[in-house]
Design a protein around this motif. Structure first.
Motif, PDB file in Angstrom:
ATOM      1  N   UNK A  29       3.869 -16.563  48.965  1.00 52.87           N
ATOM      2  CA  UNK A  29       4.804 -15.457  48.726  1.00 52.87           C
ATOM      3  C   UNK A  29       4.432 -14.186  49.476  1.00 52.87           C
ATOM      4  N   UNK A  30       3.128 -14.020  49.771  1.00 52.08           N
ATOM      5  CA  UNK A  30       2.646 -12.824  50.465  1.00 52.08           C
ATOM      6  C   UNK A  30       1.715 -13.232  51.599  1.00 52.08           C
ATOM      7  N   UNK A  31       1.593 -12.371  52.598  1.00 54.30           N
ATOM      8  CA  UNK A  31       0.539 -12.573  53.590  1.00 54.30           C
ATOM      9  C   UNK A  31      -0.814 -12.578  52.892  1.00 54.30           C
ATOM     10  N   UNK A  32      -1.692 -13.495  53.296  1.00 54.74           N
ATOM     11  CA  UNK A  32      -3.045 -13.563  52.746  1.00 54.74           C
ATOM     12  C   UNK A  32      -4.034 -13.294  53.872  1.00 54.74           C
ATOM     13  N   UNK A  33      -4.854 -12.272  53.708  1.00 50.62           N
ATOM     14  CA  UNK A  33      -5.905 -11.970  54.665  1.00 50.62           C
ATOM     15  C   UNK A  33      -7.191 -12.664  54.238  1.00 50.62           C
ATOM     16  N   UNK A  34      -7.804 -13.368  55.166  1.00 52.21           N
ATOM     17  CA  UNK A  34      -9.115 -13.963  54.946  1.00 52.21           C
ATOM     18  C   UNK A  34     -10.123 -13.064  55.660  1.00 52.21           C
ATOM     19  N   UNK A  35     -10.974 -12.412  54.894  1.00 60.18           N
ATOM     20  CA  UNK A  35     -11.906 -11.432  55.443  1.00 60.18           C
ATOM     21  C   UNK A  35     -13.325 -11.999  55.398  1.00 60.18           C
ATOM     22  N   UNK A  36     -13.966 -12.036  56.555  1.00 62.23           N
ATOM     23  CA  UNK A  36     -15.341 -12.520  56.636  1.00 62.23           C
ATOM     24  C   UNK A  36     -16.211 -11.364  57.104  1.00 62.23           C
ATOM     25  N   UNK A  37     -16.976 -10.806  56.173  1.00 63.54           N
ATOM     26  CA  UNK A  37     -17.749  -9.607  56.455  1.00 63.54           C
ATOM     27  C   UNK A  37     -19.143  -9.991  56.941  1.00 63.54           C
ATOM     28  N   UNK A  38     -19.863  -9.014  57.528  1.00 59.10           N
ATOM     29  CA  UNK A  38     -21.123  -9.322  58.201  1.00 59.10           C
ATOM     30  C   UNK A  38     -22.293  -8.442  57.761  1.00 59.10           C
ATOM     31  N   UNK A  39     -22.106  -7.626  56.725  1.00 52.05           N
ATOM     32  CA  UNK A  39     -23.214  -6.753  56.305  1.00 52.05           C
ATOM     33  C   UNK A  39     -23.209  -6.507  54.801  1.00 52.05           C
ATOM     34  N   UNK A  40     -22.786  -7.508  54.029  1.00 52.30           N
ATOM     35  CA  UNK A  40     -22.743  -7.353  52.576  1.00 52.30           C
ATOM     36  C   UNK A  40     -24.134  -7.247  51.981  1.00 52.30           C
ATOM     37  N   UNK A  41     -25.099  -7.987  52.533  1.00 49.95           N
ATOM     38  CA  UNK A  41     -26.445  -8.008  51.951  1.00 49.95           C
ATOM     39  C   UNK A  41     -27.173  -6.675  52.096  1.00 49.95           C
ATOM     40  N   UNK A  53      -7.650  -7.443  46.288  1.00 50.68           N
ATOM     41  CA  UNK A  53      -8.698  -8.118  47.046  1.00 50.68           C
ATOM     42  C   UNK A  53      -9.624  -8.855  46.114  1.00 50.68           C
ATOM     43  N   UNK A  54      -9.857 -10.117  46.417  1.00 52.22           N
ATOM     44  CA  UNK A  54     -10.807 -10.933  45.671  1.00 52.22           C
ATOM     45  C   UNK A  54     -12.056 -11.094  46.504  1.00 52.22           C
ATOM     46  N   UNK A  55     -13.189 -10.788  45.924  1.00 50.88           N
ATOM     47  CA  UNK A  55     -14.469 -11.022  46.569  1.00 50.88           C
ATOM     48  C   UNK A  55     -15.008 -12.363  46.096  1.00 50.88           C
ATOM     49  N   UNK A  56     -15.542 -13.146  47.030  1.00 48.77           N
ATOM     50  CA  UNK A  56     -16.096 -14.462  46.719  1.00 48.77           C
ATOM     51  C   UNK A  56     -17.602 -14.389  46.891  1.00 48.77           C
ATOM     52  N   UNK A  57     -18.334 -14.717  45.823  1.00 54.41           N
ATOM     53  CA  UNK A  57     -19.792 -14.637  45.893  1.00 54.41           C
ATOM     54  C   UNK A  57     -20.385 -15.588  44.861  1.00 54.41           C
ATOM     55  N   UNK A  58     -21.661 -15.383  44.529  1.00 52.35           N
ATOM     56  CA  UNK A  58     -22.355 -16.351  43.676  1.00 52.35           C
ATOM     57  C   UNK A  58     -22.419 -15.918  42.224  1.00 52.35           C
ATOM     58  N   UNK A  68     -15.924 -12.910  37.224  1.00 51.13           N
ATOM     59  CA  UNK A  68     -16.734 -11.772  36.804  1.00 51.13           C
ATOM     60  C   UNK A  68     -15.827 -10.694  36.219  1.00 51.13           C
ATOM     61  N   UNK A  69     -16.161 -10.210  35.050  1.00 53.04           N
ATOM     62  CA  UNK A  69     -15.393  -9.150  34.412  1.00 53.04           C
ATOM     63  C   UNK A  69     -15.916  -7.761  34.803  1.00 53.04           C
ATOM     64  N   UNK A  70     -17.219  -7.698  35.123  1.00 50.70           N
ATOM     65  CA  UNK A  70     -17.836  -6.426  35.517  1.00 50.70           C
ATOM     66  C   UNK A  70     -19.139  -6.738  36.230  1.00 50.70           C
ATOM     67  N   UNK A  71     -19.502  -5.865  37.186  1.00 51.93           N
ATOM     68  CA  UNK A  71     -20.837  -5.910  37.762  1.00 51.93           C
ATOM     69  C   UNK A  71     -21.414  -4.500  37.754  1.00 51.93           C
ATOM     70  N   UNK A  72     -22.449  -4.246  38.536  1.00 51.29           N
ATOM     71  CA  UNK A  72     -23.103  -2.934  38.478  1.00 51.29           C
ATOM     72  C   UNK A  72     -22.207  -1.804  38.956  1.00 51.29           C
ATOM     73  N   UNK A  73     -21.119  -2.128  39.661  1.00 48.13           N
ATOM     74  CA  UNK A  73     -20.186  -1.104  40.137  1.00 48.13           C
ATOM     75  C   UNK A  73     -19.103  -0.786  39.108  1.00 48.13           C
ATOM     76  N   UNK A  74     -19.042  -1.535  38.003  1.00 51.71           N
ATOM     77  CA  UNK A  74     -18.058  -1.270  36.968  1.00 51.71           C
ATOM     78  C   UNK A  74     -17.105  -2.425  36.754  1.00 51.71           C
ATOM     79  N   UNK A 121     -23.679  -6.443  43.020  1.00 50.56           N
ATOM     80  CA  UNK A 121     -22.502  -5.817  43.583  1.00 50.56           C
ATOM     81  C   UNK A 121     -22.008  -6.724  44.712  1.00 50.56           C
ATOM     82  N   UNK A 122     -20.765  -6.547  45.111  1.00 52.34           N
ATOM     83  CA  UNK A 122     -20.167  -7.464  46.074  1.00 52.34           C
ATOM     84  C   UNK A 122     -19.337  -6.687  47.086  1.00 52.34           C
ATOM     85  N   UNK A 123     -18.620  -7.426  47.943  1.00 50.37           N
ATOM     86  CA  UNK A 123     -17.722  -6.806  48.914  1.00 50.37           C
ATOM     87  C   UNK A 123     -16.685  -5.914  48.237  1.00 50.37           C
ATOM     88  N   UNK A 124     -16.316  -6.237  46.997  1.00 53.18           N
ATOM     89  CA  UNK A 124     -15.309  -5.438  46.306  1.00 53.18           C
ATOM     90  C   UNK A 124     -15.772  -3.997  46.116  1.00 53.18           C
TER      91      UNK A 124
END
Length: 375
Positions: free
Chosen positions: A208-220, A237-242, A259-265, A295-298
């Protein structure tokens, strides 16, 4: 719908490609190669973060799903008089998990193999002192597989301060579905995202919408998705992590964790509940969790000033940033959820515009009325 063979083969290729933060060009090229194989168009930022697009019925607002290609690593801090190297970590991880690791040092003029060892490594020399060393990066050193017994030897070899160190992943795919490897964070997330995209393209599923697949290079190192969105047309935006499987956590070991919350809120109330509803509707094993030291890309996307709804979805990961382990069932569950999200109806029509009247804002009852469908 999800091709598990494609997912695991993609994960194997990613894990075999060293990519500590700051040295990600090779894994960026690999990810682009895989996108070409799937048939997904993409563009790169100046430093190599990837912004791919799956076209949908509506150009805006866009959905975005982000996963990071960079991993932990180390760097040469100093050349030591004994011919060994002082090292510091790239990203946050304990020297406890570096001890005994086989590594490659990437110098300006060549590569060198070696092993990270405690500064007191021999029980025949130090007796019980080998058991009393503190856990700290100053208590380890890198022994190169070369004839180096002095700073001059290291200089002649070509090793310099600031050389990047990639740690061998030690990957093992078990016959019972378990995968053991360093850097499942976040290459398992990348593989799941690519598998979801492959399934959508292969089945010609309508979006239904354009979906962007974002592959970042400095999350760590904390930068993450702060530089990849480019514009105000992304609404969610959905962040995918562990997901950290450990005592005191509620993460799923074979399914996907929301995840309902992380260190960023807290994450967006509406988007997280939408993902939970998708799990129930599609029979995807799942759980909910809260992370204190995470914390994540979000987070980086929001801190960069983007007014977007964010969520964090996770694959199972035992001993994160250490000797990591996951299960292929969790990776398939994650890919199924991502594909379901890509094909689901827009969360809110009002999100097509960055600003709007109160009249089209979600009513308060949506958040305050109990959801009887949630177990």
């Amino acid at each position: 719908m999800i091709d598990k063979t494609f997912l695991l083969r993609t994960l194997e290729r990613l894990l075999a490609t060293p990519s500590p933060s700051g040295m990600t060009d090779a894994v960026v090229r690999l990810a682009c190669e895989i996108l070409d194989e799937i048939g997904v168009e993409y563009k790169l930022t100046r430093r190599g973060a990837i912004r791919a697009v799956l076209p949908g019925a509506a150009y805006t607002p866009k959905r975005a799903i982000a996963a990071h290609l960079d991993t932990l690593g180390a760097m040469v801090k100093a050349l030591k008089p004994n011919g060994r190297l002082e090292v510091v970590p790239i990203g946050f991880w304990s020297s406890r998990f570096a001890e005994g690791a086989r590594v490659t040092v990437y110098g300006d003029t060549g590569t060198y193999r070696g092993t990270v060892l405690p500064i007191k490594a021999s029980g025949h020399t130090y007796n019980k002192e080998i058991d009393t060393l503190p856990v700290d990066w100053t208590q380890v050193e890198l022994r190169l597989d070369a004839d180096t017994a002095s700073v001059a030897d290291l200089m002649r070899l070509g090793v310099r301060v600031g050389d990047t160190i990639a740690v061998d992943p030690g990957t093992e795919f078990g016959p019972n579905g378990y995968v053991n490897s360093r850097y499942l964070d976040d290459k398992a997330g990348v593989a799941s995202l690519l598998a979801a995209a492959e399934a959508v393209v292969r089945t010609k599923a309508p979006l239904p919408l354009d979906v962007l697949l974002l592959f970042t290079i400095s999350e760590e190192v904390g930068v993450g998705a702060s530089h990849i969105l480019h514009g105000n047309d992304v609404a969610e935006m959905i962040s995918v992590d562990n997901a950290t499987n450990a005592p005191g956590q509620n993460s799923s070991e074979r399914g996907v964790t929301i995840a309902m919350m992380d260190s960023a809120g807290p994450f967006d109330w509406h988007l997280t509940r939408h993902l939970l509803a998708l799990c129930r509707a599609h029979g995807i094993e799942h759980s909910r969790d809260v992370y204190r030291y995470y914390r994540s890309d979000a987070a980086s996307a929001l801190e960069a000033g983007n007014d977007i709804r964010t969520a964090l979805v996770c694959f199972a990961c035992d001993a994160s940033h250490g000797w990591e382990r996951t299960h292929e069932d969790s990776l398939v569950s994650l890919a199924r959820l991502l594909a379901a999200q890509m094909t689901s109806a827009p969360l809110f029509q009002r999100d097509a515009a960055p600003l709007g009247p109160l009249a089209d804002f979600p009513p308060a009852e949506v958040q305050t009325t109990p959801d009887l469908s949630e177990p």
